[in-house]
Enzyme design. Structure first.
Site, PDB file in Angstrom:
ATOM      1  N   SER A 137     -20.270  11.338  32.085  1.00  0.00           N
ATOM      2  CA  SER A 137     -21.026  10.364  31.300  1.00  0.00           C
ATOM      3  C   SER A 137     -22.568  10.270  31.588  1.00  0.00           C
ATOM      4  O   SER A 137     -22.981  10.385  32.798  1.00  0.00           O
ATOM      5  CB  SER A 137     -20.396   9.050  31.370  1.00  0.00           C
ATOM      6  OG  SER A 137     -21.310   8.227  30.274  1.00  0.00           O
ATOM      7  N   TYR A 150     -17.074   0.298  34.314  1.00  0.00           N
ATOM      8  CA  TYR A 150     -16.983   2.026  33.925  1.00  0.00           C
ATOM      9  C   TYR A 150     -18.148   2.442  34.434  1.00  0.00           C
ATOM     10  O   TYR A 150     -17.669   3.760  35.032  1.00  0.00           O
ATOM     11  CB  TYR A 150     -17.166   1.781  32.262  1.00  0.00           C
ATOM     12  CG  TYR A 150     -17.003   3.148  31.813  1.00  0.00           C
ATOM     13  CD1 TYR A 150     -15.854   4.033  31.696  1.00  0.00           C
ATOM     14  CD2 TYR A 150     -18.247   3.699  31.111  1.00  0.00           C
ATOM     15  CE1 TYR A 150     -16.073   5.193  31.103  1.00  0.00           C
ATOM     16  CE2 TYR A 150     -18.328   5.013  30.574  1.00  0.00           C
ATOM     17  CZ  TYR A 150     -17.014   5.872  30.563  1.00  0.00           C
ATOM     18  OH  TYR A 150     -17.283   7.166  30.032  1.00  0.00           O
TER      19      TYR A 150
HETATM   20  O1  NJP Z   1     -11.687   9.270  24.493  1.00  0.00           O
HETATM   21  P1  NJP Z   1     -10.453   9.114  23.907  1.00  0.00           P
HETATM   22  P2  NJP Z   1     -13.062  10.362  24.636  1.00  0.00           P
HETATM   23  N1  NJP Z   1      -3.541  10.496  32.283  1.00  0.00           N
HETATM   24  O2  NJP Z   1      -9.929   7.877  24.201  1.00  0.00           O
HETATM   25  C1  NJP Z   1      -6.421  10.610  27.999  1.00  0.00           C
HETATM   26  C2  NJP Z   1     -15.839  10.397  28.587  1.00  0.00           C
HETATM   27  N2  NJP Z   1     -17.153  10.074  27.762  1.00  0.00           N
HETATM   28  O3  NJP Z   1     -12.586  11.594  24.250  1.00  0.00           O
HETATM   29  O4  NJP Z   1      -2.910   9.838  27.808  1.00  0.00           O
HETATM   30  C3  NJP Z   1      -3.469  11.375  31.487  1.00  0.00           C
HETATM   31  O5  NJP Z   1     -10.400   9.614  22.443  1.00  0.00           O
HETATM   32  C4  NJP Z   1      -5.836  10.021  26.666  1.00  0.00           C
HETATM   33  O6  NJP Z   1      -4.649  10.328  26.120  1.00  0.00           O
HETATM   34  P3  NJP Z   1      -3.108   9.497  26.664  1.00  0.00           P
HETATM   35  C5  NJP Z   1     -14.992   9.472  28.859  1.00  0.00           C
HETATM   36  O7  NJP Z   1     -15.182   8.693  30.121  1.00  0.00           O
HETATM   37  C6  NJP Z   1     -16.835   9.540  26.564  1.00  0.00           C
HETATM   38  O8  NJP Z   1     -14.154   9.873  24.332  1.00  0.00           O
HETATM   39  O9  NJP Z   1      -2.221  10.247  25.671  1.00  0.00           O
HETATM   40  N3  NJP Z   1      -4.416  11.449  30.269  1.00  0.00           N
HETATM   41  C7  NJP Z   1      -6.865  10.633  25.708  1.00  0.00           C
HETATM   42  O10 NJP Z   1      -6.282  12.158  25.314  1.00  0.00           O
HETATM   43  C8  NJP Z   1     -13.838  10.597  29.296  1.00  0.00           C
HETATM   44  O11 NJP Z   1     -13.754  10.786  30.508  1.00  0.00           O
HETATM   45  C9  NJP Z   1     -17.947   8.952  25.750  1.00  0.00           C
HETATM   46  O12 NJP Z   1      -3.587   8.121  26.236  1.00  0.00           O
HETATM   47  C10 NJP Z   1      -4.965  10.247  30.149  1.00  0.00           C
HETATM   48  C11 NJP Z   1      -8.253  10.959  26.593  1.00  0.00           C
HETATM   49  O13 NJP Z   1      -7.653  10.671  27.784  1.00  0.00           O
HETATM   50  C12 NJP Z   1     -13.783  11.774  28.063  1.00  0.00           C
HETATM   51  O14 NJP Z   1     -15.177  11.718  27.818  1.00  0.00           O
HETATM   52  C13 NJP Z   1     -19.167   8.981  26.156  1.00  0.00           C
HETATM   53  C14 NJP Z   1      -4.880   9.391  30.915  1.00  0.00           C
HETATM   54  C15 NJP Z   1      -9.013   9.897  26.125  1.00  0.00           C
HETATM   55  O15 NJP Z   1      -9.499  10.201  24.706  1.00  0.00           O
HETATM   56  C16 NJP Z   1     -12.990  11.861  27.056  1.00  0.00           C
HETATM   57  O16 NJP Z   1     -13.101  10.456  26.501  1.00  0.00           O
HETATM   58  C17 NJP Z   1     -19.489   9.446  27.460  1.00  0.00           C
HETATM   59  C18 NJP Z   1      -4.318   9.257  31.963  1.00  0.00           C
HETATM   60  N4  NJP Z   1      -4.100   8.457  33.051  1.00  0.00           N
HETATM   61  C19 NJP Z   1     -18.490   9.971  28.228  1.00  0.00           C
HETATM   62  N5  NJP Z   1      -5.791   8.268  30.505  1.00  0.00           N
HETATM   63  C20 NJP Z   1     -17.792   8.415  24.380  1.00  0.00           C
HETATM   64  N6  NJP Z   1     -16.373   8.636  23.828  1.00  0.00           N
HETATM   65  O17 NJP Z   1     -18.700   7.728  23.960  1.00  0.00           O
HETATM   66  C21 NJP Z   1      -6.317   8.473  29.229  1.00  0.00           C
HETATM   67  O18 NJP Z   1     -20.554   9.479  28.047  1.00  0.00           O
HETATM   68  N7  NJP Z   1      -5.847   9.980  28.954  1.00  0.00           N
END
Ligand code: NJP
Length: 235
Positions: A137, A150
């Site tokens: 990020s 975070y």
């Molecule tokens: O978020 P979201 P993003 N084990 O909530 C999965 C970074 N980022 O796509 O497990 C396995 O739509 C969860 O799936 P589920 C951010 O820090 C974002 O935006 O089924 N999987 C879902 O597929 C992150 O590193 C922004 O709940 C796990 C996914 O993760 C990355 O981008 C800005 C899990 C999250 O999808 C993707 O985030 C930035 C686990 N323990 C950086 N926990 C932004 N959106 O503005 C969660 O600078 N998941």
């Protein structure tokens, strides 16, 4: 240019948001996608489109992380790329955070990245080749109010990847870190697709294109870091 056709790629957090966009784009380039998340139904829907496989796993759990890599190798007999994308975040004044919420962010963002890399690196070392991409990020490079947990987790994840980059470069393994600004996803319990977010946020597909760019670099080139922002975002 590195051809992604038939490259086997594990993508964590592929059930929605950025991870899903990466999965769809890399599958279009001919890669074989192994989609990982905790939500089985969303993964099945995605796998239907990518024609790869999915593994339901919690990346913060060491057995699960080892299983993801072992199952990929058992099924496809190869692993070329690991994308550490799964992450969680919430934002509040310091005294409003519980220790539990702190742990949730560090367990997923930092330990999850560490555990997946730990599972994949021995295989990459043995084949003297491999590419790890971490979705960090822009807040891994700056601090902001309400980001004590975070932001700290993203600084720590960045340090894991930067340190690993130096460690594995002699083995022919690349580590690239992507630093996006605001992205229109389900992150922090938001709902993507609003008219406002269209003006102020990147699309998940923009980040996926950045990932494709670093993966397609020629074999002798490693893109260590890539930062991208919506034009409207000051940082
Ligand atoms: O978020 P979201 P993003 N084990 O909530 C999965 C970074 N980022 O796509 O497990 C396995 O739509 C969860 O799936 P589920 C951010 O820090 C974002 O935006 O089924 N999987 C879902 O597929 C992150 O590193 C922004 O709940 C796990 C996914 O993760 C990355 O981008 C800005 C899990 C999250 O999808 C993707 O985030 C930035 C686990 N323990 C950086 N926990 C932004 N959106 O503005 C969660 O600078 N998941």
């Amino acid at each position: 240019m590195t051809d992604l056709t038939n490259q086997v790629v594990i993508i964590s957090g592929a059930s929605r948001g950025i991870g899903k966009a990466i999965a769809l784009l890399l599958a279009l380039q001919g890669a074989t996608v192994v989609a990982v998340a905790r939500s089985g139904q969303e993964l099945s829907d995605l796998t239907h489109k990518t024609r790869g496989m999915s593994i339901v796993a919690d990346i913060a759990d060491e057995e699960d992380a080892q299983h993801v890599v072992a199952e990929t190798l058992r099924h496809y007999g190869r692993l070329d790329i690991l994308i550490c994308n799964a992450g969680v975040g919430s934002f509040a004044e310091l005294e409003q955070f519980t220790g539990e919420e702190w742990d949730r962010m560090f367990d997923t963002n930092v330990k999850g990245t560490f555990l997946l890399c730990k599972a994949a690196v021995p295989h990459f070392k043995a084949q003297k080749r491999g590419h790890i991409v971490g979705i960090a990020s822009d807040v891994a490079k700056r601090t902001f109010a309400h980001g004590t947990a975070y932001g700290a987790s993203k600084f720590a994840q960045d340090a894991v990847l930067a340190s690993l980059r130096k460690e594995v470069r002699p083995h022919g393994i690349k580590v690239s870190t992507i630093y996006p600004g605001l992205v229109d996803t389900y992150f922090n319990d938001t709902t993507p697709g609003s008219v406002e977010a269209e003006k102020t946020h990147l699309r998940p597909a923009d980040v996926a294109q950045a990932v494709r760019y670093v993966l397609e670099a020629p074999a002798h080139v490693v893109i260590d870091e890539l930062m991208l922002h919506p034009l409207t975002q000051e940082w």
